[in-house]
Design a protein around this motif. Sequence first.
Motif, PDB file in Angstrom:
ATOM      1  N   ARG A 148       9.833   0.105 -10.553  1.00 34.86           N
ATOM      2  CA  ARG A 148       8.862   1.111 -10.987  1.00 34.86           C
ATOM      3  C   ARG A 148       9.185   2.724 -10.624  1.00 34.86           C
ATOM      4  O   ARG A 148       8.850   3.592 -11.292  1.00 34.86           O
ATOM      5  N   TYR A 149       9.125   2.432  -9.045  1.00 37.91           N
ATOM      6  CA  TYR A 149       9.311   3.996  -8.590  1.00 37.91           C
ATOM      7  C   TYR A 149      10.493   4.668  -8.193  1.00 37.91           C
ATOM      8  O   TYR A 149      10.506   5.553  -7.493  1.00 37.91           O
ATOM      9  N   ARG A 150      11.683   3.468  -8.283  1.00 42.73           N
ATOM     10  CA  ARG A 150      12.828   4.276  -8.120  1.00 42.73           C
ATOM     11  C   ARG A 150      13.957   4.056  -9.114  1.00 42.73           C
ATOM     12  O   ARG A 150      15.155   4.615  -9.006  1.00 42.73           O
ATOM     13  N   GLY A 151      13.492   3.711 -10.314  1.00 43.97           N
ATOM     14  CA  GLY A 151      14.241   3.758 -11.328  1.00 43.97           C
ATOM     15  C   GLY A 151      15.267   2.431 -11.779  1.00 43.97           C
ATOM     16  O   GLY A 151      15.317   1.422 -10.584  1.00 43.97           O
ATOM     17  N   ARG A 152      16.176   2.430 -12.744  1.00 47.81           N
ATOM     18  CA  ARG A 152      16.848   1.391 -13.059  1.00 47.81           C
ATOM     19  C   ARG A 152      18.131   0.946 -11.981  1.00 47.81           C
ATOM     20  O   ARG A 152      18.026  -0.423 -11.535  1.00 47.81           O
ATOM     21  N   ARG A 153      18.712   2.090 -11.541  1.00 45.71           N
ATOM     22  CA  ARG A 153      19.801   1.611 -10.777  1.00 45.71           C
ATOM     23  C   ARG A 153      19.093   0.900  -9.303  1.00 45.71           C
ATOM     24  O   ARG A 153      19.760  -0.159  -8.959  1.00 45.71           O
ATOM     25  N   LEU A 175       0.980  -1.160  -0.110  1.00 42.29           N
ATOM     26  CA  LEU A 175      -0.081  -0.048  -0.002  1.00 42.29           C
ATOM     27  C   LEU A 175       0.979   1.394   0.194  1.00 42.29           C
ATOM     28  O   LEU A 175       0.417   2.322  -0.285  1.00 42.29           O
ATOM     29  N   VAL A 176       1.993   1.226   0.268  1.00 47.08           N
ATOM     30  CA  VAL A 176       3.090   2.315   0.481  1.00 47.08           C
ATOM     31  C   VAL A 176       4.156   2.118  -0.682  1.00 47.08           C
ATOM     32  O   VAL A 176       5.292   2.611  -0.499  1.00 47.08           O
ATOM     33  N   ARG A 177       3.874   1.258  -1.634  1.00 48.20           N
ATOM     34  CA  ARG A 177       5.203   0.781  -2.387  1.00 48.20           C
ATOM     35  C   ARG A 177       5.595   2.187  -3.192  1.00 48.20           C
ATOM     36  O   ARG A 177       6.886   2.068  -3.786  1.00 48.20           O
ATOM     37  N   ARG A 178       4.802   3.204  -3.371  1.00 48.43           N
ATOM     38  CA  ARG A 178       5.341   4.337  -4.008  1.00 48.43           C
ATOM     39  C   ARG A 178       6.302   5.310  -3.173  1.00 48.43           C
ATOM     40  O   ARG A 178       7.157   5.909  -3.816  1.00 48.43           O
ATOM     41  N   ARG A 179       5.760   5.173  -2.215  1.00 52.78           N
ATOM     42  CA  ARG A 179       6.846   5.981  -1.347  1.00 52.78           C
ATOM     43  C   ARG A 179       7.857   5.233  -0.487  1.00 52.78           C
ATOM     44  O   ARG A 179       9.141   5.877  -0.294  1.00 52.78           O
ATOM     45  N   MET A 180       7.658   4.073  -0.320  1.00 57.13           N
ATOM     46  CA  MET A 180       8.654   3.236   0.568  1.00 57.13           C
ATOM     47  C   MET A 180       8.650   1.792  -0.204  1.00 57.13           C
ATOM     48  O   MET A 180       8.316   0.788   0.466  1.00 57.13           O
ATOM     49  N   PRO A 181       9.260   1.668  -1.231  1.00 57.31           N
ATOM     50  CA  PRO A 181       9.065   0.296  -2.159  1.00 57.31           C
ATOM     51  C   PRO A 181       9.921  -0.573  -1.248  1.00 57.31           C
ATOM     52  O   PRO A 181      10.142  -1.648  -1.356  1.00 57.31           O
ATOM     53  N   TRP A 182      11.108  -0.090  -0.695  1.00 55.84           N
ATOM     54  CA  TRP A 182      12.063  -0.806   0.155  1.00 55.84           C
ATOM     55  C   TRP A 182      11.719  -1.704   1.336  1.00 55.84           C
ATOM     56  O   TRP A 182      12.130  -2.444   1.688  1.00 55.84           O
ATOM     57  N   LEU A 183      10.453  -1.023   1.904  1.00 53.61           N
ATOM     58  CA  LEU A 183       9.816  -1.489   3.093  1.00 53.61           C
ATOM     59  C   LEU A 183       9.109  -3.032   2.329  1.00 53.61           C
ATOM     60  O   LEU A 183       9.215  -4.227   3.095  1.00 53.61           O
TER      61      LEU A 183
END
Length: 382
Positions: A109-114, A74-82
């Motif tokens: 998707r939300y933090r890019g290629r690296r 549910l918070v994957r856009r702001r905190m995908p590392w969680l």
Amino acid sequence: MQVKPVASALRAVVARSRRRAESWAGTPHALDVLTALSCLALMALDLPGLAAADNSLTGPQAAAVLALGSATLLVRRRMPWLAFATALLFLGWLHELTLIQFALYSVGRYRGRRAGVLATVGYFVFALALFHVPGWPLGRADTLSSFLSVVVPIGVLASAVGIAAYRQDLVRELDAQRAESAVLQAVQQERTSVARDVHDFVGRELTMLTVRSEVLSMRSRETAYAKDFEELADTARRAHLVLNEIIVQRGERTATPGVEGLPALAEESGRAGSPVRLAMDPDVHALSPLRQAAVYRVVQECLTNAAKHAGGETIDVCIAAEGTQLRIAVTNPLPARRPARAPVSAGSGTASMSERVHSLGGTLTARRTDEAYEVVATLPCF
């Protein structure tokens, strides 16, 4: 007696609720909820075996743990590392590979290629270390082949899809920024064009006022009014100089034509394959030059748009003075068949046309029906 009002009120409430639901369904939060529920549903398929594979969990406990893990999406856009960290925990504890797919996609998707590549490498290292732990996972003898056939494809595919979606988001954002920049540039160019028209028309009148005042000053040299005419000529001359300083002319250009240029514009459109039926009140010729220039620009842009989207169709142009308002209506039928390729259009022409009309205190509306496209502009006559 109260049935109809109550029924109408209920229908209105249902309609409002439906509109709110439809608007909410298209929001990013709704997509995140749907993603979390989809992940939970896929993990629930393994629920009967999770408790058996891990002695520390019962069936209800396993369901609660899976729900908490899915909630991190549910918070994957702001905190995908969680979600990524939780997915690694599930991988080592419950041997669950579903959440890691959603987590790797979210990071890419939300933090890019690296970030996506880093997460994928971290996932590979963690999973390879787990495969070398004795007894993990149960029943797998060939560790390397299992790693290569299960873990690697899952990670590469999920991360690659997420990174591709991230790049597509960047492309869409860039296209939107370019379109917005084109509209802003068109509006600025139209404002400059209006300013130059003001310079041309007002400057011409000031020049005539200056010359006329000088002539009257010469004729009344022996009278008491000579000095007044000289001061009037000087005032007009200074006003012209101030106008030149405020509105800087760059390059050679002519002022926007007035309504006398509309017949030639209609003939040009006809030669291009879009005939024009032009109906114009004679009173339109008495408008000020700035308003005539606005009429010309509106008709010109409408004919250009009609040629792009409805080439070959007859265009109706009606310009009429209705009391203190001038009404410009341009209508063109829509073709029965749409062109195979959409015409190149950034929408900047409509923005500049609207800017010209609004600068003179008018309004502009454009609407599309099933059979025609109509642009209506109104301007104050005075």
